[in-house]
Design an enzyme around this catalytic site. Structure first.
Site, PDB file in Angstrom:
ATOM      1  N   CYS A   2       0.831  -1.202   0.000  1.00 11.87           N
ATOM      2  CA  CYS A   2       0.000   0.000   0.000  1.00 11.87           C
ATOM      3  C   CYS A   2       0.866   1.253   0.000  1.00 11.87           C
ATOM      4  O   CYS A   2       2.035   1.211   0.363  1.00 11.87           O
ATOM      5  CB  CYS A   2      -0.902   0.032   1.232  1.00 11.87           C
ATOM      6  N   ARG A  16      -5.075   6.800   0.154  1.00 14.14           N
ATOM      7  CA  ARG A  16      -4.169   5.667   0.061  1.00 14.14           C
ATOM      8  C   ARG A  16      -4.571   4.747  -1.085  1.00 14.14           C
ATOM      9  O   ARG A  16      -5.703   4.794  -1.589  1.00 14.14           O
ATOM     10  CB  ARG A  16      -4.196   4.893   1.363  1.00 14.14           C
ATOM     11  N   ASN A  79       0.479  -2.350   5.524  1.00 17.56           N
ATOM     12  CA  ASN A  79       1.190  -3.555   5.898  1.00 17.56           C
ATOM     13  C   ASN A  79       2.605  -3.243   6.383  1.00 17.56           C
ATOM     14  O   ASN A  79       3.325  -2.434   5.779  1.00 17.56           O
ATOM     15  CB  ASN A  79       1.270  -4.519   4.708  1.00 17.56           C
TER      16      ASN A  79
END
Length: 323
Positions: A2, A16, A79
């Site tokens: 991400c 995002r 993550n």
């Protein structure tokens, strides 16, 4: 993986990409002010700020990937596999399960300074949501119009960093991401001067040579550099549509196409890209197969209610036929 970023024109924007090889059913979910937030190690929050964001709703609870509250504070989890570590509950701390972090913080904090204050006593615990949903390995960007910070819970404790570039990707830890930018300090949006050998004629053969060396691969450190460069050099007018469009172009610089990043079980793709106007409480998004920007407005709903309000993601492509 991400990428998250902040952006400012007349209003403050944040958003995002969520990149992965599969996804849970996700919905733009509004949590009204009186929706009860049941905390595993604390009391129930019965009155709080309203929140809007992307979530997987299960057992009546929104597991937010990213969100903003009605006051303009935003937050996104990315993550952080291999580095994230959470603790067991301990006395004298505000024990919050990893999956509760976004709603807990946005429910109680009106701005970044209040968020900093709340983090002083925080202990992120490894309490799973249920037996099928263990704690996710994440770190977080938290931002409002005044700035941004990064929160990382690691084996040696909770770390809070100022984020002067307003960008976050995955690994490595944020201080190392920031240090990587030093390698690219000579990049520019302008054509470069000939410092190699000024006495030799070295003519330009292309536009954009000032950014020669900007990484183009899909690794997290390369995505960090590319979005930091794109955001820092971005030019946009002050209008809403122009600002939103520009924000999607910024994150579009790290869009992941199916087939380019093979992982066990398939290919990682950009499942959705989000942009939220934190000042107006508008959540914009696109999906891999739907490039039309969809908007959900927090203040078009009854934010004094007690029930979640959810809008499933529109994933089918919308093509305008002109003839």
């Amino acid at each position: 993986m991400c990428t998250a970023a902040t952006y400012r024109t007349h209003d403050f924007y944040m958003g995002r990409t969520l990149d992965y090889e599969f996804s849970y059913p996700s919905e733009v979910t509004i949590m009204p002010r009186r929706f009860p937030i049941h905390l595993r190690h604390s009391t129930v929050l019965t009155e709080h700020y309203a929140i809007i964001g992307m979530a997987y709703v299960t057992e009546g609870y929104p597991l937010y990937y990213d969100a903003i509250n009605e006051k303009g504070l935003g937050m996104a989890g990315l993550n952080f596999v291999g580095n994230a570590a959470y603790s067991s509950p301990c006395a004298g701390k505000e024990n919050i399960a990893q999956f509760e972090f976004i709603p807990w913080l946005l429910a109680r904090c009106a701005d970044l300074q209040e968020a900093r204050n709340a983090l002083e006593t925080l202990n992120l615990t490894d309490t799973p949501f249920n037996s099928h949903l263990p704690s996710a390995s994440l770190h977080w960007i938290i931002a409002d119009a005044s700035g941004a910070i990064v929160v990382e819970s690691m084996a040696d404790g909770l770390h809070i960093y100022d984020n002067p570039v307003g960008v976050l990707t995955n690994n490595p830890p944020f201080p190392q991401q920031l240090a990587i930018l030093n390698r690219y300090r000579g990049l520019s949006s302008r054509q470069p001067e000939n410092t190699f050998a000024p006495e030799i004629e070295l003519p330009y053969y292309s536009r954009g040579m000032g950014a020669k060396g900007l990484p183009g691969d899909l690794s997290s450190d390369s995505r960090f550099v590319r979005v930091a460069f794109t955001r820092a050099n971005s030019v946009s007018s002050e209008g809403e549509s122009e600002s939103v469009s520009q924000f999607f172009h910024i994150l579009g610089s790290v869009d992941q196409q199916r087939g380019c990043c093979e992982v066990k079980g398939g290919y990682e793709i950009t499942i959705y890209t989000a942009c939220y106007n934190a000042d107006k409480g508008i959540y914009y998004y696109t999906t891999y197969d739907n490039h039309q920007i969809t908007a959900v407005k927090l203040h078009s709903e009854n934010i004094d209610g007690t029930e979640l309000i959810s809008y499933p993601m529109l994933t089918g492509e919308h093509i305008l036929e002109q003839n």
